[in-house]
Scaffold this motif. Structure first.
Motif, PDB file in Angstrom:
ATOM      1  N   SER A 149     -22.491  -0.685 -39.272  1.00  0.00           N
ATOM      2  CA  SER A 149     -23.383  -1.906 -38.813  1.00  0.00           C
ATOM      3  C   SER A 149     -24.707  -1.531 -38.768  1.00  0.00           C
ATOM      4  O   SER A 149     -25.286  -0.362 -38.802  1.00  0.00           O
ATOM      5  CB  SER A 149     -22.833  -2.242 -37.341  1.00  0.00           C
ATOM      6  N   GLN A 152     -30.528  -6.429 -38.405  1.00  0.00           N
ATOM      7  CA  GLN A 152     -31.476  -7.366 -39.133  1.00  0.00           C
ATOM      8  C   GLN A 152     -32.638  -7.614 -38.593  1.00  0.00           C
ATOM      9  O   GLN A 152     -33.819  -7.322 -39.050  1.00  0.00           O
ATOM     10  CB  GLN A 152     -30.691  -8.291 -40.192  1.00  0.00           C
ATOM     11  N   VAL A 160     -29.850 -10.361 -34.667  1.00  0.00           N
ATOM     12  CA  VAL A 160     -29.126 -10.526 -35.899  1.00  0.00           C
ATOM     13  C   VAL A 160     -28.496  -9.154 -36.232  1.00  0.00           C
ATOM     14  O   VAL A 160     -29.274  -8.039 -36.647  1.00  0.00           O
ATOM     15  CB  VAL A 160     -29.687 -11.447 -37.076  1.00  0.00           C
ATOM     16  N   LEU A 162     -25.761  -7.083 -39.244  1.00  0.00           N
ATOM     17  CA  LEU A 162     -25.125  -7.067 -40.455  1.00  0.00           C
ATOM     18  C   LEU A 162     -23.886  -5.903 -40.011  1.00  0.00           C
ATOM     19  O   LEU A 162     -24.037  -4.921 -39.417  1.00  0.00           O
ATOM     20  CB  LEU A 162     -25.776  -6.538 -41.308  1.00  0.00           C
ATOM     21  N   ARG A 183     -18.283  -8.437 -45.762  1.00  0.00           N
ATOM     22  CA  ARG A 183     -19.574  -7.966 -44.949  1.00  0.00           C
ATOM     23  C   ARG A 183     -19.772  -9.469 -44.034  1.00  0.00           C
ATOM     24  O   ARG A 183     -19.911 -10.560 -44.652  1.00  0.00           O
ATOM     25  CB  ARG A 183     -20.560  -8.087 -46.299  1.00  0.00           C
ATOM     26  N   LYS A 185     -22.507 -11.230 -41.369  1.00  0.00           N
ATOM     27  CA  LYS A 185     -23.443 -11.589 -40.700  1.00  0.00           C
ATOM     28  C   LYS A 185     -23.365 -12.164 -39.303  1.00  0.00           C
ATOM     29  O   LYS A 185     -22.970 -13.301 -39.339  1.00  0.00           O
ATOM     30  CB  LYS A 185     -24.637 -12.115 -41.437  1.00  0.00           C
ATOM     31  N   THR A 187     -25.079 -13.321 -35.748  1.00  0.00           N
ATOM     32  CA  THR A 187     -26.200 -13.765 -34.714  1.00  0.00           C
ATOM     33  C   THR A 187     -25.651 -13.599 -33.104  1.00  0.00           C
ATOM     34  O   THR A 187     -24.736 -14.536 -32.840  1.00  0.00           O
ATOM     35  CB  THR A 187     -26.794 -15.028 -35.043  1.00  0.00           C
ATOM     36  N   GLU A 201     -21.409 -15.538 -40.235  1.00  0.00           N
ATOM     37  CA  GLU A 201     -21.509 -15.891 -41.565  1.00  0.00           C
ATOM     38  C   GLU A 201     -20.863 -14.626 -42.420  1.00  0.00           C
ATOM     39  O   GLU A 201     -20.787 -13.634 -42.016  1.00  0.00           O
ATOM     40  CB  GLU A 201     -23.071 -16.091 -41.941  1.00  0.00           C
TER      41      GLU A 201
END
Length: 203
Positions: A149, A152, A160, A162, A183, A185, A187, A201
Motif C-alpha cells: 500500500s 497517493q 487517497v 493505493l 489494484r 484506489k 479514498t 475504485e
C-alpha cells in the motif's frame, strides 16, 4: 588717624577673594562646562534610538518567523499522522471488503457498511441485496490480503491510498481457490472520529 573713603571700600569689596578661592561666576562656568562634556551629542542620541528600534524590530521578526515555522511543522506533522492512520485503516478495510463467507454474509455486509461513508456506502447499500443472494447461491468464499500500500495524496481529513490486494476466491463451480490480484484506489475520509472509505475504485 586715617580716614577710609568710599573708593577704598569699593576696591576692597571687588578684590575680596583670596588666592585659593574661586568666585561664584567661575564655579558656575566650570559646572556648565562639565555638564556639557557629559551631555550626549544630538546625532549620537538619535543613532542610539534608531539602533534600539532596529533591534526590537529584528527580534519581533525573528519571533514571528519562529512561530510560523513552528506552526508549519506542527501542521505537517498533523498531515503526516493523518496519512499514516488513514493508510492503516484502508489496509484493514480492504481486507474486510475482499473477504466474504456466504455462510456469514450478513455479518460481512455489516462490517463493510460500518467502515464505509458517503458515495461508497450508498452504492454498496443499493447493491448489497443482489450481491447477497448471488453469494449464497454460489456458496462463494473469498479471502483478501493487502500485499502493498502507498499514500497517493493526503490532508488532515482526506487521504487517497493505493493498495495491491491478493484475493483467494472459491465457489461451488470452482471449489479450488484461485488468486485474483487487484489494484484498489481507496479514498479515506475522517468521519465521526474514524477513517472510513468514501470511494473505492479499481483503476
Amino acid at each position: 588717624m586715617s580716614v577710609t573713603t568710599d573708593s577704598d571700600l569699593d576696591e576692597t569689596t571687588e578684590g575680596e577673594t583670596t588666592d585659593g578661592d574661586t568666585t561664584v561666576d567661575e564655579t558656575a562656568d566650570a559646572e556648565t562646562a562639565e555638564a556639557g562634556e557629559h551631555a550626549p551629542e544630538p546625532g549620537r542620541s538619535w543613532r542610539r534610538r534608531l539602533l534600539g528600534v532596529g533591534v526590537a524590530l529584528l527580534l519581533a521578526g525573528s519571533l514571528a518567523a519562529s512561530g510560523f515555522l513552528g506552526w508549519q511543522l506542527w501542521q505537517d506533522h498533523q498531515v503526516t499522522r493523518s496519512g499514516e492512520q488513514a493508510q492503516a485503516a484502508a489496509v484493514q478495510y480492504a481486507q474486510v471488503l475482499t473477504s466474504i463467507d456466504s455462510a456469514k454474509v450478513d455479518e460481512n455486509f455489516n462490517q463493510v457498511l460500518d467502515g464505509a461513508t458517503g458515495e461508497f456506502k450508498d452504492m454498496y447499500s443499493q447493491s448489497s441485496m443482489q450481491l447477497r443472494q448471488l453469494l449464497i447461491d454460489n456458496k462463494a468464499t473469498a479471502h483478501g490480503v493487502v500485499v502493498e500500500s502507498a499514500i497517493q495524496s493526503e490532508s488532515k481529513d482526506k487521504v487517497v491510498v493505493l493498495l495491491f490486494v491478493d484475493q483467494s476466491v472459491a465457489n461451488s463451480a470452482a471449489p479450488d481457490p484461485r488468486i485474483d490480484r487487484s489494484r484498489v484506489k481507496m479514498t479515506m475520509e475522517h468521519v465521526d472520529g474514524r477513517w472510513r472509505a468514501s470511494k473505492v475504485e479499481l483503476p
